[in-house]
Design an enzyme around this catalytic site. Sequence first.
Site, PDB file in Angstrom:
ATOM      1  N   TYR A  87      -1.293   5.780  -5.528  1.00 39.53           N
ATOM      2  CA  TYR A  87      -2.338   6.793  -5.401  1.00 39.53           C
ATOM      3  C   TYR A  87      -1.772   8.057  -6.018  1.00 39.53           C
ATOM      4  O   TYR A  87      -0.607   8.405  -5.780  1.00 39.53           O
ATOM      5  CB  TYR A  87      -2.669   7.085  -3.939  1.00 39.53           C
ATOM      6  CG  TYR A  87      -3.561   6.090  -3.250  1.00 39.53           C
ATOM      7  CD1 TYR A  87      -4.798   5.740  -3.762  1.00 39.53           C
ATOM      8  CD2 TYR A  87      -3.169   5.522  -2.030  1.00 39.53           C
ATOM      9  CE1 TYR A  87      -5.627   4.844  -3.101  1.00 39.53           C
ATOM     10  CE2 TYR A  87      -3.991   4.626  -1.356  1.00 39.53           C
ATOM     11  CZ  TYR A  87      -5.217   4.291  -1.904  1.00 39.53           C
ATOM     12  OH  TYR A  87      -6.032   3.406  -1.253  1.00 39.53           O
ATOM     13  N   HIS A 122     -13.316  -0.978  -3.274  1.00 39.73           N
ATOM     14  CA  HIS A 122     -12.440  -0.576  -2.173  1.00 39.73           C
ATOM     15  C   HIS A 122     -12.878  -1.219  -0.854  1.00 39.73           C
ATOM     16  O   HIS A 122     -12.801  -0.614   0.211  1.00 39.73           O
ATOM     17  CB  HIS A 122     -12.395   0.943  -2.025  1.00 39.73           C
ATOM     18  CG  HIS A 122     -11.046   1.468  -1.618  1.00 39.73           C
ATOM     19  ND1 HIS A 122     -10.127   1.945  -2.513  1.00 39.73           N
ATOM     20  CD2 HIS A 122     -10.461   1.586  -0.399  1.00 39.73           C
ATOM     21  CE1 HIS A 122      -9.044   2.349  -1.867  1.00 39.73           C
ATOM     22  NE2 HIS A 122      -9.226   2.133  -0.585  1.00 39.73           N
ATOM     23  N   LYS A 154      -7.020  -0.487 -10.335  1.00 44.60           N
ATOM     24  CA  LYS A 154      -7.813  -1.045  -9.236  1.00 44.60           C
ATOM     25  C   LYS A 154      -8.936  -0.084  -8.851  1.00 44.60           C
ATOM     26  O   LYS A 154      -8.697   1.107  -8.632  1.00 44.60           O
ATOM     27  CB  LYS A 154      -6.932  -1.299  -8.006  1.00 44.60           C
ATOM     28  CG  LYS A 154      -7.675  -1.923  -6.824  1.00 44.60           C
ATOM     29  CD  LYS A 154      -6.701  -2.251  -5.692  1.00 44.60           C
ATOM     30  CE  LYS A 154      -7.414  -2.947  -4.530  1.00 44.60           C
ATOM     31  NZ  LYS A 154      -8.330  -2.054  -3.807  1.00 44.60           N
ATOM     32  N   THR A 189      -4.594   2.625  -8.056  1.00 47.57           N
ATOM     33  CA  THR A 189      -5.916   2.657  -7.417  1.00 47.57           C
ATOM     34  C   THR A 189      -6.609   3.965  -7.769  1.00 47.57           C
ATOM     35  O   THR A 189      -6.113   5.046  -7.455  1.00 47.57           O
ATOM     36  CB  THR A 189      -5.781   2.501  -5.897  1.00 47.57           C
ATOM     37  OG1 THR A 189      -5.156   1.239  -5.618  1.00 47.57           O
ATOM     38  CG2 THR A 189      -7.146   2.533  -5.225  1.00 47.57           C
ATOM     39  N   SER A 242       0.827  -1.198   0.000  1.00 48.45           N
ATOM     40  CA  SER A 242       0.000   0.000   0.000  1.00 48.45           C
ATOM     41  C   SER A 242       0.866   1.254   0.000  1.00 48.45           C
ATOM     42  O   SER A 242       1.886   1.328   0.692  1.00 48.45           O
ATOM     43  CB  SER A 242      -0.901   0.013   1.237  1.00 48.45           C
ATOM     44  OG  SER A 242      -1.562   1.261   1.373  1.00 48.45           O
TER      45      SER A 242
END
Length: 383
Positions: free
Chosen positions: A129, A279, A255, A155, A106
């Site tokens: 991100y 999510h 994603k 994402t 992440s």
Amino acid sequence: MRAASVSDYRELARRRLPKIFFEYIDGGSYAEVTLKRNVADLEAIALRQRVMCDMSALDMGVTTLGQTLAMPLALAPVGMAGMYARRGEVQAARAAKAMGVPFCLSAMGVCDAGEVAAGAGTPPWYQLYMLKDRGYMRELLGRVKALGCPVLVFTVDLPTPGARYRDVRSGFTGSTGVSGALNQAWDGLTHPQWLWDVWANGRPHTLGSVAGAVGGRHGRVTDFLSWVARNFDRSVTWADMDWVRETWDGPIVIKGVLDAEDAKSAVKAGAQGLVVSNHGGRQLDGVRSSISALPRIADAVGSDLEVYMDGGVRSGLDVLKAMALGAKACFIGRAWAYALGAGGEAQVSRMLGTLRAELSVAMVLTGCANLRDAGRNLLDIGD
């Protein structure tokens, strides 16, 4: 208590973790309608039991994006895993490597990609991100590329964080001043195993990937999250894939896709894969479950890219159901976060072994000897 299922790991994590971190893992947005749908809709799918098939040899391996996975699973990006166990991202990545499945780090992880690569002995897949500071984003992409991270998981369903009521009630967000600090201190003190493992011996408590952008202005990991939430770039469009490609020349997986038209846009934008995902029910509440969106998306994009799914996967049976409906593999998030919170790497390894055993049983009892042959014929759709 010895865990036998993902729900057991959830209970062990609930006991061991401070409330603010357990609720952060466990909760969804608003009334958590979509969170519940993810699980319930998977449970409602009936497998088709078959008998008298030769199941003496099973093949649950899959090849995707140039990698061969021992089973069709990947550990999805989960924020702040280093607050659930000491340097938690490294521990989870080691468990994933031992099981022969990918670990996706992440962007909100406590450990950065370099620490995970060194600690696990292999570079992770990396979640992107998009933040407003494009200069820092270019530098970050360059770093993870230089480390040899094989896949970028972009994402796209978080241009702004969803409202998560549990985080407000637990004091994870919006808790300020002396009373907030005292509540969080008490939460930690009443969980001594976690306090020793993570608080005393798991430092630094920063978000490794964004620490350079945030600088020294924040002290608590929750402060980092607040900064990141203010700096998500809401202006991102499909055209920004060209910008990403200026730095990243490896596979890109999008994603956060729930709509077939967005899936077609991902193909046009040059993605190599997509994750059908809401999510984990943590963003727009009231949307459909991931598993109910999967068949339409899989049909829409065909073989143009790799289709994965996450959301609600709690067993090996769920994995087989998703594959029958068009997924190449499943990303699991809460399942491994619960196991990590329950007891670190050893519990993540044990949980992955449980999912593998459950998948094996499901394959035998549905007559599916090779996952490459998994299709809708494995499902009992009624008369």
